[in-house]
Design an enzyme around this catalytic site. Sequence first.
Site, PDB file in Angstrom:
ATOM      1  N   HIS A  64     -58.824-139.401  26.883  1.00 48.15           N
ATOM      2  CA  HIS A  64     -58.383-139.280  25.488  1.00 48.15           C
ATOM      3  C   HIS A  64     -57.062-138.513  25.379  1.00 48.15           C
ATOM      4  O   HIS A  64     -56.415-138.556  24.344  1.00 48.15           O
ATOM      5  CB  HIS A  64     -59.467-138.546  24.699  1.00 48.15           C
ATOM      6  CG  HIS A  64     -59.768-139.121  23.348  1.00 48.15           C
ATOM      7  ND1 HIS A  64     -59.390-140.382  22.935  1.00 48.15           N
ATOM      8  CD2 HIS A  64     -60.452-138.587  22.292  1.00 48.15           C
ATOM      9  CE1 HIS A  64     -59.816-140.594  21.703  1.00 48.15           C
ATOM     10  NE2 HIS A  64     -60.456-139.518  21.288  1.00 48.15           N
TER      11      HIS A  64
ATOM     12  N   ASN B 270     -59.395-135.876  15.882  1.00 47.46           N
ATOM     13  CA  ASN B 270     -59.825-136.408  14.588  1.00 47.46           C
ATOM     14  C   ASN B 270     -59.044-135.871  13.397  1.00 47.46           C
ATOM     15  O   ASN B 270     -59.226-136.362  12.281  1.00 47.46           O
ATOM     16  CB  ASN B 270     -61.323-136.142  14.379  1.00 47.46           C
ATOM     17  CG  ASN B 270     -62.178-136.870  15.392  1.00 47.46           C
ATOM     18  OD1 ASN B 270     -61.689-137.652  16.200  1.00 47.46           O
ATOM     19  ND2 ASN B 270     -63.463-136.608  15.357  1.00 47.46           N
TER      20      ASN B 270
ATOM     21  N   ASP C  70     -54.221-143.071  23.771  1.00 45.33           N
ATOM     22  CA  ASP C  70     -55.062-143.849  24.670  1.00 45.33           C
ATOM     23  C   ASP C  70     -55.580-145.080  23.939  1.00 45.33           C
ATOM     24  O   ASP C  70     -55.729-145.069  22.717  1.00 45.33           O
ATOM     25  CB  ASP C  70     -56.244-142.996  25.156  1.00 45.33           C
ATOM     26  CG  ASP C  70     -57.131-142.509  24.015  1.00 45.33           C
ATOM     27  OD1 ASP C  70     -56.622-141.741  23.171  1.00 45.33           O
ATOM     28  OD2 ASP C  70     -58.315-142.900  23.954  1.00 45.33           O
TER      29      ASP C  70
ATOM     30  N   ASN D  30     -59.669-142.640  16.722  1.00 50.59           N
ATOM     31  CA  ASN D  30     -59.832-141.663  15.640  1.00 50.59           C
ATOM     32  C   ASN D  30     -58.567-140.906  15.273  1.00 50.59           C
ATOM     33  O   ASN D  30     -58.380-140.533  14.121  1.00 50.59           O
ATOM     34  CB  ASN D  30     -60.964-140.691  15.966  1.00 50.59           C
ATOM     35  CG  ASN D  30     -62.326-141.346  15.851  1.00 50.59           C
ATOM     36  OD1 ASN D  30     -62.500-142.293  15.096  1.00 50.59           O
ATOM     37  ND2 ASN D  30     -63.285-140.862  16.612  1.00 50.59           N
TER      38      ASN D  30
END
Length: 192
Positions: free
Chosen positions: A22, A70, A95, A116
């Site tokens: 991520h 997020n 990513d 997200n």
Amino acid sequence: MSDIRLIVGLGNPGAEHAGNRHNAGFWLLDALAEKYAARFGADARLHGESVKLSIAGQPVWLLKPRTFMNRSGQAVVAAQNYFRISAEQTLVVHDDLDLPPGAARLKFDGGHGGQNGLRDIIAELGHGRFHRLRIGIGHPGDKDRVTSWVLGRPGKEDELRMRAALSDALAVMESVVGGEFESAMRWLHASR
């Protein structure tokens, strides 16, 4: 299209996340800062770490949000407002589950594709009209395994492929910053 003035790498802060799939956006920004012998510094007003570079003779800000994935939009909007940089002058590096490790792709506009960080940026901006550099991390094959996949470390082979994609992305960064997106896209998309 505009030249790029802000490059945002998406990831999660903290040593425990540093090697996660991520954090591919952070990986690229770290490589870019290293290439230009620059160091990130904490910047509370931008909710992240930033550094100013000169790429292809153009001033460019690099930003690594410290808001966690997020809430990436908070940092992106703060930087755009503070530096008076438009969304169209922004490149977000992230990513991408839909690309295999080793692939890097440029695009402009669109949805979040389940990512997200992009979801939050689009929600904060009210649109998706910004540039993206997608770094492939592959898919675990089962949607129930996605969270542990993106928050996990890639295996040795996948990490080597991801690092190769980052190298390819670095090779076109001057073209991207200069607004030569079509030629950068053609080279990058043909490279792997």
